[in-house]
Design a protein around this motif. Structure first.
Motif, PDB file in Angstrom:
ATOM      1  N   PHE A  58      23.715  37.781  44.469  1.00  0.00           N
ATOM      2  CA  PHE A  58      24.175  36.452  44.051  1.00  0.00           C
ATOM      3  C   PHE A  58      24.442  36.417  42.550  1.00  0.00           C
ATOM      4  N   LEU A  59      23.575  37.088  41.774  1.00  0.00           N
ATOM      5  CA  LEU A  59      23.743  37.135  40.324  1.00  0.00           C
ATOM      6  C   LEU A  59      25.016  37.878  39.953  1.00  0.00           C
ATOM      7  N   VAL A  60      25.271  39.012  40.621  1.00  0.00           N
ATOM      8  CA  VAL A  60      26.485  39.792  40.357  1.00  0.00           C
ATOM      9  C   VAL A  60      27.728  38.986  40.681  1.00  0.00           C
ATOM     10  N   LEU A  61      27.712  38.299  41.832  1.00  0.00           N
ATOM     11  CA  LEU A  61      28.857  37.467  42.224  1.00  0.00           C
ATOM     12  C   LEU A  61      29.092  36.343  41.220  1.00  0.00           C
ATOM     13  N   SER A  62      28.015  35.753  40.713  1.00  0.00           N
ATOM     14  CA  SER A  62      28.138  34.674  39.720  1.00  0.00           C
ATOM     15  C   SER A  62      28.774  35.178  38.445  1.00  0.00           C
ATOM     16  N   VAL A  63      28.350  36.359  37.993  1.00  0.00           N
ATOM     17  CA  VAL A  63      28.911  36.946  36.777  1.00  0.00           C
ATOM     18  C   VAL A  63      30.384  37.255  36.959  1.00  0.00           C
ATOM     19  N   ILE A  64      30.746  37.817  38.137  1.00  0.00           N
ATOM     20  CA  ILE A  64      32.148  38.143  38.404  1.00  0.00           C
ATOM     21  C   ILE A  64      32.999  36.876  38.435  1.00  0.00           C
ATOM     22  N   THR A  65      32.467  35.812  39.074  1.00  0.00           N
ATOM     23  CA  THR A  65      33.201  34.537  39.145  1.00  0.00           C
ATOM     24  C   THR A  65      33.404  33.945  37.765  1.00  0.00           C
ATOM     25  N   ALA A  66      32.345  33.965  36.950  1.00  0.00           N
ATOM     26  CA  ALA A  66      32.448  33.417  35.590  1.00  0.00           C
ATOM     27  C   ALA A  66      33.432  34.223  34.761  1.00  0.00           C
ATOM     28  N   SER A  67      33.417  35.540  34.913  1.00  0.00           N
ATOM     29  CA  SER A  67      34.331  36.403  34.156  1.00  0.00           C
ATOM     30  C   SER A  67      35.775  36.143  34.562  1.00  0.00           C
ATOM     31  N   ALA A  68      35.999  35.963  35.865  1.00  0.00           N
ATOM     32  CA  ALA A  68      37.353  35.702  36.347  1.00  0.00           C
ATOM     33  C   ALA A  68      37.861  34.365  35.838  1.00  0.00           C
ATOM     34  N   THR A  69      36.965  33.362  35.822  1.00  0.00           N
ATOM     35  CA  THR A  69      37.352  32.036  35.318  1.00  0.00           C
ATOM     36  C   THR A  69      37.715  32.114  33.850  1.00  0.00           C
ATOM     37  N   ALA A  70      36.886  32.838  33.069  1.00  0.00           N
ATOM     38  CA  ALA A  70      37.154  32.969  31.630  1.00  0.00           C
ATOM     39  C   ALA A  70      38.448  33.709  31.386  1.00  0.00           C
ATOM     40  N   ALA A  71      38.698  34.734  32.212  1.00  0.00           N
ATOM     41  CA  ALA A  71      39.904  35.529  32.021  1.00  0.00           C
ATOM     42  C   ALA A  71      41.152  34.730  32.345  1.00  0.00           C
ATOM     43  N   SER A  72      41.035  33.827  33.374  1.00  0.00           N
ATOM     44  CA  SER A  72      42.202  33.039  33.768  1.00  0.00           C
ATOM     45  C   SER A  72      42.479  31.900  32.802  1.00  0.00           C
ATOM     46  N   ALA A  73      41.445  31.480  32.057  1.00  0.00           N
ATOM     47  CA  ALA A  73      41.633  30.402  31.089  1.00  0.00           C
ATOM     48  C   ALA A  73      42.476  30.904  29.927  1.00  0.00           C
ATOM     49  N   GLN A  74      43.249  29.980  29.335  1.00  0.00           N
ATOM     50  CA  GLN A  74      44.130  30.352  28.234  1.00  0.00           C
ATOM     51  C   GLN A  74      43.948  29.372  27.095  1.00  0.00           C
ATOM     52  N   VAL A  75      43.801  29.897  25.915  1.00  0.00           N
ATOM     53  CA  VAL A  75      43.662  29.056  24.726  1.00  0.00           C
ATOM     54  C   VAL A  75      44.885  29.242  23.848  1.00  0.00           C
ATOM     55  N   GLU A  76      45.518  28.133  23.473  1.00  0.00           N
ATOM     56  CA  GLU A  76      46.659  28.152  22.567  1.00  0.00           C
ATOM     57  C   GLU A  76      46.275  27.434  21.274  1.00  0.00           C
ATOM     58  N   ILE A  77      46.553  28.087  20.152  1.00  0.00           N
ATOM     59  CA  ILE A  77      46.185  27.546  18.837  1.00  0.00           C
ATOM     60  C   ILE A  77      47.445  27.389  18.000  1.00  0.00           C
ATOM     61  N   GLY A  78      47.507  26.312  17.244  1.00  0.00           N
ATOM     62  CA  GLY A  78      48.675  26.081  16.406  1.00  0.00           C
ATOM     63  C   GLY A  78      48.373  25.102  15.291  1.00  0.00           C
ATOM     64  N   VAL A  79      49.413  24.682  14.609  1.00  0.00           N
ATOM     65  CA  VAL A  79      49.304  23.714  13.523  1.00  0.00           C
ATOM     66  C   VAL A  79      50.407  22.674  13.682  1.00  0.00           C
ATOM     67  N   LYS A  80      50.182  21.498  13.100  1.00  0.00           N
ATOM     68  CA  LYS A  80      51.215  20.475  13.124  1.00  0.00           C
ATOM     69  C   LYS A  80      51.129  19.618  11.863  1.00  0.00           C
ATOM     70  N   ILE A  81      52.237  18.967  11.542  1.00  0.00           N
ATOM     71  CA  ILE A  81      52.265  17.961  10.494  1.00  0.00           C
ATOM     72  C   ILE A  81      52.619  16.630  11.147  1.00  0.00           C
ATOM     73  N   SER A  82      52.132  15.536  10.558  1.00  0.00           N
ATOM     74  CA  SER A  82      52.304  14.234  11.198  1.00  0.00           C
ATOM     75  C   SER A  82      52.628  13.148  10.177  1.00  0.00           C
ATOM     76  N   PRO A  83      53.904  12.998   9.791  1.00  0.00           N
ATOM     77  CA  PRO A  83      54.282  11.809   9.023  1.00  0.00           C
ATOM     78  C   PRO A  83      54.067  10.576   9.893  1.00  0.00           C
ATOM     79  N   SER A  84      53.579   9.494   9.304  1.00  0.00           N
ATOM     80  CA  SER A  84      53.186   8.350  10.126  1.00  0.00           C
ATOM     81  C   SER A  84      53.359   7.025   9.399  1.00  0.00           C
ATOM     82  N   ILE A  85      53.419   5.976  10.200  1.00  0.00           N
ATOM     83  CA  ILE A  85      53.395   4.604   9.710  1.00  0.00           C
ATOM     84  C   ILE A  85      52.049   4.007  10.116  1.00  0.00           C
ATOM     85  N   THR A  86      51.299   3.503   9.146  1.00  0.00           N
ATOM     86  CA  THR A  86      49.974   2.967   9.428  1.00  0.00           C
ATOM     87  C   THR A  86      49.893   1.513   8.958  1.00  0.00           C
TER      88      THR A  86
END
Length: 232
Positions: A5-33
């Protein structure tokens, strides 16, 4: 059995982490306040004018599905505007009977942490998707000016001087709505352009009720921003 059960849990968690995707970027925001202001008729607080501001942010989108992402990051945003209210002239420490209309310009820079859900469409055109953003943000003021000054002398309170930073509450919460378009420029590079609305939920006034003994004064932030950015 427990080891399996522990091995299966680790494999499932690893697969979930591997399938997840993180995108990082920057932006500028001129605004009216601008500031949403209200109070009883005795002081009659109201929004007088808006201001142009400029901000920037680090974008972090954590995808937990092809079209769904948790959107966060760290933003630096300028907010504020000009409010007007009714006061009474003070001469020799005695409040007069002639009401006067006073303008006060408040400009504050906030360090902001958004917590949002971002929904993406499938491609509507080659390499082009729409996105919709819903959530909120937590913000703390890091710099404030009143009438373009770091200190404020109230002409109708015996010229008492206060720090501009003491005029706004130390925390702001915002509802955040946004929409825009993303264009896939390269293998991992995307351009984005969108509009966002940031509606303040916290009464910012930390001066008029506390220092001037005005009653039931409410001042809240409002921001309409143009978001232009790039993910890497």
């Amino acid at each position: 059995m427990k080891k399996l059960f522990l091995v299966l849990s680790v494999i499932t968690a690893s697969a979930t982490a591997a399938s997840a995707q993180v995108e990082i970027g920057v932006k500028i925001s001129p605004s009216i306040t601008y500031l949403r202001a209200e109070s009883p008729s005795s002081t009659a607080f109201t929004n007088e004018s808006s201001k142009f501001s400029f901000g920037g942010a680090l974008i972090v989108d954590y995808f937990f599905g092809e079209n769904y992402a948790f959107g966060t990051g760290l933003a630096l945003m300028g907010k504020g505007g000009t409010v007007s209210y009714t006061d009474h002239a003070t001469v020799g420490g005695v409040v007069g009977t002639t009401p006067v209309r006073v303008n006060q310009k408040i400009a504050t820079q906030y360090l902001e942490l958004p917590v949002t859900l971002k929904l993406f469409t499938n491609e509507l055109a080659p390499a082009t998707r729409l996105y919709f953003q819903l959530g909120g943000s937590l913000a703390v003021p890091i710099a404030t000016r009143v009438n373009n000054e770091k200190f404020y002398q109230d002409p109708y309170d015996n010229n008492n001087e206060t720090k501009a930073s003491e005029h706004v509450f130390a925390l702001d919460l915002n509802a955040l709505l946004g929409a825009g378009v993303e264009y896939q420029l390269g293998h991992s590079t995307k351009l984005l352009a969108g509009l966002s609305y940031h509606r303040g939920l916290v009464n910012l006034d930390h001066y008029f009720e506390k220092t001037r003994d005005f009653s039931d004064v409410t001042i809240k932030n409002n921001v309409f921003a143009l978001d232009l950015g790039m993910k890497f």
